[in-house]
Design a protein around this motif. Structure first.
Motif, PDB file in Angstrom:
ATOM      1  N   ALA A  23       0.828  -1.209   0.000  1.00 53.30           N
ATOM      2  CA  ALA A  23       0.000   0.000   0.000  1.00 53.30           C
ATOM      3  C   ALA A  23       0.863   1.261   0.000  1.00 53.30           C
ATOM      4  O   ALA A  23       0.539   2.245  -0.684  1.00 53.30           O
ATOM      5  N   CYS A  24       1.971   1.234   0.750  1.00 47.63           N
ATOM      6  CA  CYS A  24       2.867   2.400   0.799  1.00 47.63           C
ATOM      7  C   CYS A  24       3.475   2.672  -0.576  1.00 47.63           C
ATOM      8  O   CYS A  24       3.571   3.836  -1.003  1.00 47.63           O
ATOM      9  N   VAL A  25       3.898   1.612  -1.276  1.00 43.02           N
ATOM     10  CA  VAL A  25       4.470   1.779  -2.615  1.00 43.02           C
ATOM     11  C   VAL A  25       3.415   2.306  -3.588  1.00 43.02           C
ATOM     12  O   VAL A  25       3.689   3.192  -4.403  1.00 43.02           O
ATOM     13  N   ILE A  26       2.191   1.782  -3.486  1.00 44.70           N
ATOM     14  CA  ILE A  26       1.106   2.245  -4.362  1.00 44.70           C
ATOM     15  C   ILE A  26       0.787   3.713  -4.104  1.00 44.70           C
ATOM     16  O   ILE A  26       0.628   4.511  -5.041  1.00 44.70           O
ATOM     17  N   ILE A  27       0.715   4.089  -2.829  1.00 49.47           N
ATOM     18  CA  ILE A  27       0.437   5.491  -2.488  1.00 49.47           C
ATOM     19  C   ILE A  27       1.564   6.392  -2.982  1.00 49.47           C
ATOM     20  O   ILE A  27       1.325   7.488  -3.511  1.00 49.47           O
ATOM     21  N   GLY A  28       2.816   5.919  -2.818  1.00 52.22           N
ATOM     22  CA  GLY A  28       3.958   6.693  -3.318  1.00 52.22           C
ATOM     23  C   GLY A  28       3.885   6.893  -4.821  1.00 52.22           C
ATOM     24  O   GLY A  28       4.183   7.978  -5.330  1.00 52.22           O
ATOM     25  N   THR A  29       3.463   5.858  -5.524  1.00 50.99           N
ATOM     26  CA  THR A  29       3.318   5.952  -6.983  1.00 50.99           C
ATOM     27  C   THR A  29       2.214   6.924  -7.370  1.00 50.99           C
ATOM     28  O   THR A  29       2.369   7.730  -8.290  1.00 50.99           O
ATOM     29  N   LEU A  69      11.082   5.268  -3.724  1.00 50.91           N
ATOM     30  CA  LEU A  69      11.676   5.938  -2.567  1.00 50.91           C
ATOM     31  C   LEU A  69      10.607   6.606  -1.709  1.00 50.91           C
ATOM     32  O   LEU A  69      10.686   6.586  -0.476  1.00 50.91           O
ATOM     33  N   LEU A  70       9.604   7.189  -2.354  1.00 51.31           N
ATOM     34  CA  LEU A  70       8.493   7.783  -1.603  1.00 51.31           C
ATOM     35  C   LEU A  70       7.742   6.707  -0.812  1.00 51.31           C
ATOM     36  O   LEU A  70       7.325   6.940   0.331  1.00 51.31           O
ATOM     37  N   GLY A  71       7.574   5.535  -1.433  1.00 52.15           N
ATOM     38  CA  GLY A  71       6.931   4.417  -0.740  1.00 52.15           C
ATOM     39  C   GLY A  71       7.726   3.994   0.484  1.00 52.15           C
ATOM     40  O   GLY A  71       7.162   3.740   1.560  1.00 52.15           O
ATOM     41  N   MET A  72       9.057   3.920   0.354  1.00 48.94           N
ATOM     42  CA  MET A  72       9.900   3.534   1.486  1.00 48.94           C
ATOM     43  C   MET A  72       9.866   4.598   2.581  1.00 48.94           C
ATOM     44  O   MET A  72       9.847   4.272   3.775  1.00 48.94           O
ATOM     45  N   LEU A  73       9.841   5.865   2.181  1.00 46.02           N
ATOM     46  CA  LEU A  73       9.745   6.942   3.162  1.00 46.02           C
ATOM     47  C   LEU A  73       8.426   6.856   3.925  1.00 46.02           C
ATOM     48  O   LEU A  73       8.383   7.033   5.153  1.00 46.02           O
ATOM     49  N   LEU A  74       7.357   6.534   3.219  1.00 46.86           N
ATOM     50  CA  LEU A  74       6.058   6.371   3.858  1.00 46.86           C
ATOM     51  C   LEU A  74       6.053   5.163   4.789  1.00 46.86           C
ATOM     52  O   LEU A  74       5.435   5.198   5.865  1.00 46.86           O
TER      53      LEU A  74
END
Length: 271
Positions: A23-29, A69-74
């Motif tokens: 979910a974090c990776v999807i939201i980052g995308t 990277l945004l997904g990992m930060l989230l």
């Protein structure tokens, strides 16, 4: 039967963790594609060819590594919040220092029932482990074991109680420690990708494409910055929670030592 339940709980927890990561990776995308890649962030409304008008547009130009990277930060933010509430709950309802002072005072004065009552009011992992040791103290006191036998039994009870509580406290800590490395490596991958584009622009026939060169360098720097930010936040939170967990385990050990010393003093007074 207990092992089956434990295994089911572990599998369920692992599935939830996997869902959170995806979910974090999807939201980052989604954030990268629709928020940072919005037409209003670029000249001419073209995210691919237009010049960025603001910071969001610049980050979008970082390339395909940025949403990861945004997904990992989230992930760091989400798991840090989750760990904060879990560890806070493990410490109990009131101040841990105040609770330990009350419990140790009652134990030292021999008021075991009052100490158990303190644990019931405090709740949490620390209180549960200390209560187990206090109950064991009462058992060995009734049986009249000598100091060494009682010490071994009480310490064993504390170790078993702590072993049961530690998996809950340390859950997801491995993910935070992994994100420390993955953030840096992801940023490095984005940097290499950007530099490849930059040098590809320089190697192109005729006059170097300045736009392509600028895009490549921008991608390299943006990914580096995002990766470093992710790793920095992850390592700060990991060390913070590790320190909190160490404090909890130390409190349990300290209370166990006080219980053992109280029993030895009791046995000494009976001689």
């Amino acid at each position: 039967m207990a092992n089956v339940k434990k295994e089911k709980g572990s599998n369920g927890g692992g599935m939830i963790t996997g869902v959170i990561i995806v979910a974090c990776v999807i939201i980052g995308t989604i954030v990268w594609k629709f928020l940072m890649g919005a037409e209003s962030n670029f000249e001419g409304g073209d995210p691919e060819k237009g010049h960025p008008l603001n910071t969001l547009g610049m980050v979008y130009k970082g390339g395909f590594i940025v949403p990861i990277l945004l997904g990992m930060l989230l992930m760091v933010v989400v798991f840090s919040i989750e760990r904060y509430f879990v560890i806070a709950k493990a410490a109990g309802k009131s101040s841990l220092d105040g609770f330990m002072n009350k419990v140790q005072g009652n134990i030292s004065s021999g008021n075991i029932e009052d100490a158990i009552d303190n644990c019931d009011k405090q709740q949490g992992s620390v209180a549960n482990a200390i209560k187990s040791a206090l109950v064991k103290y009462q058992d060995v006191k009734k049986e009249g074991f000598n100091s060494e036998e009682a010490s071994e039994m009480i310490h064993k009870e504390i170790e078993e109680a702590t072993t049961l509580e530690m998996p809950m406290l340390e859950k997801h800590m491995t993910i935070l420690s992994t994100l420390v490395s993955l953030g840096t490596l992801g940023g490095l991958l984005g940097t290499v990708s950007g530099m490849i584009k930059a040098f590809g622009a320089l190697a192109s026939a005729g006059t170097p494409d300045q736009a392509a060169l600028a895009t490549g360098i921008s991608e390299a720097l943006i990914n580096t910055a995002t990766g470093i930010a992710t790793s920095a936040l992850a390592i700060v939170m990991y060390n913070f929670f590790t320190s909190k967990i160490d404090t909890l385990t130390y409190s349990i050990d300290e209370a166990g030592t006080t219980i053992v010393n109280t029993y030895r003093r009791l046995r000494g007074s009976l001689k």
